[in-house]
Scaffold this motif. Structure first.
Motif, PDB file in Angstrom:
ATOM      1  N   LEU A  29       0.864  -1.243  -0.425  1.00  0.00           N
ATOM      2  CA  LEU A  29       0.193  -0.215  -0.113  1.00  0.00           C
ATOM      3  C   LEU A  29       0.827   1.093   0.445  1.00  0.00           C
ATOM      4  N   LEU A  30       2.095   0.757  -0.393  1.00  0.00           N
ATOM      5  CA  LEU A  30       3.159   2.240  -0.277  1.00  0.00           C
ATOM      6  C   LEU A  30       2.766   3.032  -1.976  1.00  0.00           C
ATOM      7  N   PRO A  31       2.795   4.349  -1.699  1.00  0.00           N
ATOM      8  CA  PRO A  31       2.302   5.495  -2.967  1.00  0.00           C
ATOM      9  C   PRO A  31       3.246   5.046  -3.772  1.00  0.00           C
ATOM     10  N   GLN A  32       3.326   5.260  -5.496  1.00  0.00           N
ATOM     11  CA  GLN A  32       4.119   4.975  -6.290  1.00  0.00           C
ATOM     12  C   GLN A  32       5.400   5.402  -6.410  1.00  0.00           C
ATOM     13  N   ASP A  33       4.912   7.348  -5.725  1.00  0.00           N
ATOM     14  CA  ASP A  33       6.387   8.151  -5.712  1.00  0.00           C
ATOM     15  C   ASP A  33       7.142   7.462  -4.661  1.00  0.00           C
ATOM     16  N   SER A  34       6.404   6.490  -3.727  1.00  0.00           N
ATOM     17  CA  SER A  34       7.579   7.135  -2.842  1.00  0.00           C
ATOM     18  C   SER A  34       8.560   5.898  -2.703  1.00  0.00           C
ATOM     19  N   TRP A  35       8.580   5.050  -3.532  1.00  0.00           N
ATOM     20  CA  TRP A  35       9.623   4.192  -4.503  1.00  0.00           C
ATOM     21  C   TRP A  35      10.611   4.327  -5.512  1.00  0.00           C
ATOM     22  N   GLY A  36      11.872   4.623  -5.334  1.00  0.00           N
ATOM     23  CA  GLY A  36      12.829   4.703  -5.575  1.00  0.00           C
ATOM     24  C   GLY A  36      13.111   3.953  -7.218  1.00  0.00           C
ATOM     25  N   PRO A  37      13.672   4.849  -8.197  1.00  0.00           N
ATOM     26  CA  PRO A  37      14.006   3.936  -8.912  1.00  0.00           C
ATOM     27  C   PRO A  37      14.692   2.251  -9.416  1.00  0.00           C
ATOM     28  N   TRP A  38      13.854   1.425 -10.807  1.00  0.00           N
ATOM     29  CA  TRP A  38      15.148   0.516 -10.804  1.00  0.00           C
ATOM     30  C   TRP A  38      16.093   0.717 -11.172  1.00  0.00           C
ATOM     31  N   ARG A  39      16.798   0.012 -10.626  1.00  0.00           N
ATOM     32  CA  ARG A  39      18.609  -0.410 -10.645  1.00  0.00           C
ATOM     33  C   ARG A  39      18.832  -1.659 -11.068  1.00  0.00           C
ATOM     34  N   GLU A  40      19.626  -1.521 -11.829  1.00  0.00           N
ATOM     35  CA  GLU A  40      19.979  -3.019 -12.495  1.00  0.00           C
ATOM     36  C   GLU A  40      20.874  -4.054 -11.665  1.00  0.00           C
ATOM     37  N   LYS A  41      20.784  -4.725 -11.320  1.00  0.00           N
ATOM     38  CA  LYS A  41      22.210  -5.390 -10.167  1.00  0.00           C
ATOM     39  C   LYS A  41      22.348  -6.699 -11.345  1.00  0.00           C
ATOM     40  N   PRO A  42      23.697  -7.192 -11.888  1.00  0.00           N
ATOM     41  CA  PRO A  42      23.967  -7.212 -12.788  1.00  0.00           C
ATOM     42  C   PRO A  42      24.729  -9.034 -11.833  1.00  0.00           C
ATOM     43  N   VAL A  43      23.952  -9.658 -12.487  1.00  0.00           N
ATOM     44  CA  VAL A  43      23.520 -11.922 -12.039  1.00  0.00           C
ATOM     45  C   VAL A  43      24.028 -12.787 -13.472  1.00  0.00           C
ATOM     46  N   HIS A  44      24.975 -13.307 -13.182  1.00  0.00           N
ATOM     47  CA  HIS A  44      25.290 -14.093 -14.415  1.00  0.00           C
ATOM     48  C   HIS A  44      23.789 -14.302 -14.711  1.00  0.00           C
ATOM     49  N   ARG A  45      23.805 -14.059 -16.646  1.00  0.00           N
ATOM     50  CA  ARG A  45      22.625 -14.184 -17.970  1.00  0.00           C
ATOM     51  C   ARG A  45      21.776 -14.088 -17.525  1.00  0.00           C
ATOM     52  N   TRP A  46      21.754 -13.378 -15.843  1.00  0.00           N
ATOM     53  CA  TRP A  46      20.172 -12.957 -15.590  1.00  0.00           C
ATOM     54  C   TRP A  46      20.319 -11.825 -16.034  1.00  0.00           C
ATOM     55  N   SER A  47      18.163 -11.168 -15.741  1.00  0.00           N
ATOM     56  CA  SER A  47      18.256  -8.903 -15.802  1.00  0.00           C
ATOM     57  C   SER A  47      17.352  -9.621 -14.086  1.00  0.00           C
ATOM     58  N   VAL A  48      18.242  -8.502 -13.529  1.00  0.00           N
ATOM     59  CA  VAL A  48      17.377  -8.091 -12.479  1.00  0.00           C
ATOM     60  C   VAL A  48      17.175  -6.825 -11.692  1.00  0.00           C
ATOM     61  N   TRP A  49      16.522  -6.313 -11.693  1.00  0.00           N
ATOM     62  CA  TRP A  49      15.821  -4.867 -11.815  1.00  0.00           C
ATOM     63  C   TRP A  49      15.560  -5.169  -9.625  1.00  0.00           C
ATOM     64  N   VAL A  50      16.304  -4.193  -9.190  1.00  0.00           N
ATOM     65  CA  VAL A  50      15.750  -3.885  -7.851  1.00  0.00           C
ATOM     66  C   VAL A  50      15.406  -2.443  -7.060  1.00  0.00           C
ATOM     67  N   ARG A  51      14.462  -2.261  -6.455  1.00  0.00           N
ATOM     68  CA  ARG A  51      14.505  -0.906  -6.126  1.00  0.00           C
ATOM     69  C   ARG A  51      13.961  -0.704  -5.276  1.00  0.00           C
ATOM     70  N   GLY A  52      13.980   0.181  -4.316  1.00  0.00           N
ATOM     71  CA  GLY A  52      14.039   0.600  -2.852  1.00  0.00           C
ATOM     72  C   GLY A  52      12.901   1.291  -2.369  1.00  0.00           C
ATOM     73  N   ASN A  53      11.913   1.857  -0.773  1.00  0.00           N
ATOM     74  CA  ASN A  53      11.283   2.590  -0.770  1.00  0.00           C
ATOM     75  C   ASN A  53      11.517   3.971   0.238  1.00  0.00           C
ATOM     76  N   SER A  54      11.537   5.176  -0.134  1.00  0.00           N
ATOM     77  CA  SER A  54      12.322   5.904   0.664  1.00  0.00           C
ATOM     78  C   SER A  54      10.888   5.681   2.184  1.00  0.00           C
ATOM     79  N   TRP A  55       9.789   5.587   1.833  1.00  0.00           N
ATOM     80  CA  TRP A  55       8.512   6.050   2.818  1.00  0.00           C
ATOM     81  C   TRP A  55       9.152   4.418   3.884  1.00  0.00           C
TER      82      TRP A  55
END
Length: 107
Positions: A29-55
């Motif tokens: 239920l966290l507001p969409q604008d409280s989420w940070g940008p997606w950032r890519e995490k390099p992992v062998h042959r995987w596409s992984v994206w992570v984002r954090g919440n500021s609230w």
């Protein structure tokens, strides 16, 4: 205020909305604008994206191995873990957004 002064859904039509955005916080239920940008995490042959919440103490991750395997992790207050079928890799996402990877093909 009498019952006839209330609107059909039982709320006072003259009442002001005083609820703060923080009252809506919680897992999912966290507001969409409280989420940070997606950032890519390099992992062998995987596409992984992570984002954090500021609230809140929360993070989310999405990963895929082409069309063969995919996962979504939501760490809301506690860590979240998943193991992939195809590659035998275990992903753990902490609420602070740190992603750890273990397994024979993790590097």
């Amino acid at each position: 205020m009498t019952p006839t002064e209330l609107n059909p859904n039982g709320r006072n039509p003259r009442a002001r909305h005083t609820r703060s955005p923080a009252a809506d916080r919680g897992a999912g239920l966290l507001p969409q604008d409280s989420w940070g940008p997606w950032r890519e995490k390099p992992v062998h042959r995987w596409s992984v994206w992570v984002r954090g919440n500021s609230w809140s103490d929360a993070a989310e991750a999405d990963g895929c191995y082409g069309k063969a395997d995919a996962f979504t992790l939501k760490a809301h207050g506690t860590s979240a873990t998943t193991a992939t079928v195809r590659e035998g890799v275990r992903f753990t996402l902490a609420p602070d957004g740190e992603l750890t990877v273990d397994g024979p093909r993790a590097s």
